[in-house]
Design a protein around this motif. Structure first.
Motif, PDB file in Angstrom:
ATOM      1  N   GLU A 209       5.216   5.924 -10.105  1.00 34.04           N
ATOM      2  CA  GLU A 209       6.626   6.497 -10.326  1.00 34.04           C
ATOM      3  C   GLU A 209       7.150   6.370 -11.766  1.00 34.04           C
ATOM      4  O   GLU A 209       7.772   7.274 -12.341  1.00 34.04           O
ATOM      5  CB  GLU A 209       7.669   5.930  -9.363  1.00 34.04           C
ATOM      6  CG  GLU A 209       7.513   5.789  -7.858  1.00 34.04           C
ATOM      7  CD  GLU A 209       7.072   4.902  -7.519  1.00 34.04           C
ATOM      8  OE1 GLU A 209       7.643   4.406  -5.968  1.00 34.04           O
ATOM      9  OE2 GLU A 209       6.116   4.111  -7.576  1.00 34.04           O
ATOM     10  N   LYS A 212       5.645   8.618 -14.040  1.00 32.70           N
ATOM     11  CA  LYS A 212       6.065   9.864 -14.122  1.00 32.70           C
ATOM     12  C   LYS A 212       7.320  10.207 -14.827  1.00 32.70           C
ATOM     13  O   LYS A 212       7.336  10.975 -15.672  1.00 32.70           O
ATOM     14  CB  LYS A 212       6.157  10.577 -12.624  1.00 32.70           C
ATOM     15  CG  LYS A 212       6.546  11.936 -12.645  1.00 32.70           C
ATOM     16  CD  LYS A 212       6.861  12.510 -11.161  1.00 32.70           C
ATOM     17  CE  LYS A 212       7.077  13.954 -11.032  1.00 32.70           C
ATOM     18  NZ  LYS A 212       7.400  14.624 -12.171  1.00 32.70           N
ATOM     19  N   GLN A 213       8.234   9.020 -14.605  1.00 25.34           N
ATOM     20  CA  GLN A 213       9.454   9.072 -15.274  1.00 25.34           C
ATOM     21  C   GLN A 213       9.152   9.072 -16.857  1.00 25.34           C
ATOM     22  O   GLN A 213       9.735   9.787 -17.508  1.00 25.34           O
ATOM     23  CB  GLN A 213      10.157   7.775 -14.896  1.00 25.34           C
ATOM     24  CG  GLN A 213      11.096   8.030 -13.683  1.00 25.34           C
ATOM     25  CD  GLN A 213      11.151   6.587 -13.033  1.00 25.34           C
ATOM     26  OE1 GLN A 213      11.087   5.528 -13.889  1.00 25.34           O
ATOM     27  NE2 GLN A 213      11.916   6.461 -11.849  1.00 25.34           N
ATOM     28  N   TYR A 242       0.053  10.679  -7.769  1.00 21.87           N
ATOM     29  CA  TYR A 242       1.521  10.862  -7.685  1.00 21.87           C
ATOM     30  C   TYR A 242       2.047  12.215  -8.645  1.00 21.87           C
ATOM     31  O   TYR A 242       2.727  13.080  -8.419  1.00 21.87           O
ATOM     32  CB  TYR A 242       2.288   9.960  -8.401  1.00 21.87           C
ATOM     33  CG  TYR A 242       3.695   9.862  -8.060  1.00 21.87           C
ATOM     34  CD1 TYR A 242       4.281   9.639  -6.717  1.00 21.87           C
ATOM     35  CD2 TYR A 242       4.687   9.754  -9.121  1.00 21.87           C
ATOM     36  CE1 TYR A 242       5.799   9.569  -6.646  1.00 21.87           C
ATOM     37  CE2 TYR A 242       5.906   9.930  -9.045  1.00 21.87           C
ATOM     38  CZ  TYR A 242       6.440   9.751  -7.583  1.00 21.87           C
ATOM     39  OH  TYR A 242       7.881   9.917  -7.328  1.00 21.87           O
ATOM     40  N   ASN A 246       3.332  14.347  -6.120  1.00 20.25           N
ATOM     41  CA  ASN A 246       4.575  13.863  -5.769  1.00 20.25           C
ATOM     42  C   ASN A 246       4.838  13.208  -4.690  1.00 20.25           C
ATOM     43  O   ASN A 246       5.761  12.857  -4.121  1.00 20.25           O
ATOM     44  CB  ASN A 246       5.609  15.041  -6.152  1.00 20.25           C
ATOM     45  CG  ASN A 246       7.037  14.647  -6.595  1.00 20.25           C
ATOM     46  OD1 ASN A 246       6.933  13.465  -7.440  1.00 20.25           O
ATOM     47  ND2 ASN A 246       8.060  15.397  -6.718  1.00 20.25           N
ATOM     48  N   LEU A 248       3.340   8.910  -3.141  1.00 16.56           N
ATOM     49  CA  LEU A 248       2.577   7.999  -3.358  1.00 16.56           C
ATOM     50  C   LEU A 248       1.463   7.771  -2.559  1.00 16.56           C
ATOM     51  O   LEU A 248       1.316   8.182  -1.361  1.00 16.56           O
ATOM     52  CB  LEU A 248       3.431   6.848  -3.081  1.00 16.56           C
ATOM     53  CG  LEU A 248       4.596   6.430  -3.681  1.00 16.56           C
ATOM     54  CD1 LEU A 248       5.587   5.565  -3.376  1.00 16.56           C
ATOM     55  CD2 LEU A 248       4.230   6.170  -5.324  1.00 16.56           C
TER      56      LEU A 248
END
Length: 321
Positions: A209, A212-213, A242, A246, A248
């Motif tokens: 996550e 991606k951020q 991911y 999108n 996990l």
């Protein structure tokens, strides 16, 4: 999300950071198998007179490497750096990576690594010297500056692009910050805006996550993973999954972790020989045990073993229980 470094196309936007004493050939292969789009070798000194040590010799084996073979060099003398680059290319390197990001005292005392960031004219000389000396792509790893009041990452990035550097990795802290404090993703975003070569965001990226951020926020071409891959080489496939779906990915099963650890330790024994291999296996097994949140006395037991086969037997016993 493919991008190019010179004529090499990198298909996955996750890169293994070069880490001295960690990213040896067995570990690079392992991370590549788990989805790292590019893996970079441990730092090799630019002083070729020192290449005769056992440690350097192990770091200079580029033939059985995962392609494209990226080899990191460090130093502060433009002529020596160019010579080191040429000799690594002769040994099979396909990309030369220059280290201006290492905050380690040992490296700084030689005015190499991130110490160079305070001398922009010298940075330019080194980059131009290395780029003109080899016919393979040259990449660069930097920090955001020398200290919080000397954040010159942006001007270094522009010098890099003008000097012919083909991709830039940015660790989002200054040299003074070492590995502490918040990572400055703003600076990485500003650098990405200012130059047109691929930019890799590096610093404290611990999960899919977060990766991606960071990519969304900085618009970087890839994330570079360092310490989070220690004991967790599957982080690369988790990030790739991911980014693509999108969602996990389920963590690896105990059986799979067992297979990864056994194969990794066996590869270390094969690569270094039994004596060195058993010693080097200890730190990697220590990282796997941290990942598994193991609080038993197993680690101290494991660290006392001198025999390669005994290490493997004990690991299999550990996982069986």
């Amino acid at each position: 999300m493919a991008f190019s470094i010179g004529n090499y196309s990198i298909e996955k936007p996750v890169i293994l950071a070069p880490m001295a004493g960690v990213t040896d050939l067995p570990f690079r292969r392992l991370c590549h198998q788990h989805g790292a789009g590019l893996v970079v070798s441990e730092m090799v000194t630019s002083d070729v007179r020192l290449w005769d040590t056992n440690k350097s010799r192990m770091r200079l084996i580029h033939d059985a490497e995962v392609a494209p073979r990226s080899v990191q060099i460090a130093g502060s003398d433009p002529t020596m750096m160019a010579q080191a680059a040429r000799q690594n290319v002769e040994l099979g390197a396909q990309i030369i990576d220059i280290n201006m990001g290492c905050p380690a005292k040992k490296v700084l005392n030689k005015a190499a690594g991130s110490a160079l960031l305070q001398d922009e004219p010298l940075v330019q000389k080194i980059l131009e010297s290395v780029v003109s000396s080899v016919d393979v792509p040259v990449t660069l790893k930097i920090r955001t500056g020398w200290s919080p009041d000397q954040r010159n990452g942006l001007s270094i990035a522009k010098i890099a692009e003008q000097s012919g550097i083909q991709a830039l990795a940015v660790h989002g802290r200054t040299r003074a910050c070492k590995f502490k404090g918040e990572v400055e993703f703003d600076t990485i975003a500003a650098i990405k805006q200012a130059i047109s070569i691929p930019v890799f965001a590096n610093g404290d990226i611990q999960s899919a996550e977060q990766a991606k951020q960071v990519l969304d926020y900085t618009q970087a071409d890839a994330v570079m993973i360092g310490r989070a891959a220690q004991g967790r080489p599957w982080i690369f496939r988790e990030i790739n999954h991911y980014l693509e779906h999108n969602e996990l990915l389920a963590p690896p099963s105990t059986d799979e972790v067992q297979a990864i650890v056994i194969n990794h330790v066996t590869a270390l024994h094969d690569f270094y020989g039994s004596f060195m291999g058993t010693r080097i296996a200890r730190k990697h097994v220590g990282w796997y045990l941290q990942t598994l949140a193991d609080t038993t006395p197993f680690r101290s037991q494991f660290n006392r073993i001198e025999d390669a086969q005994e290490q493997l037997d004990l690991l299999n016993e550990f996982f069986a229980s």
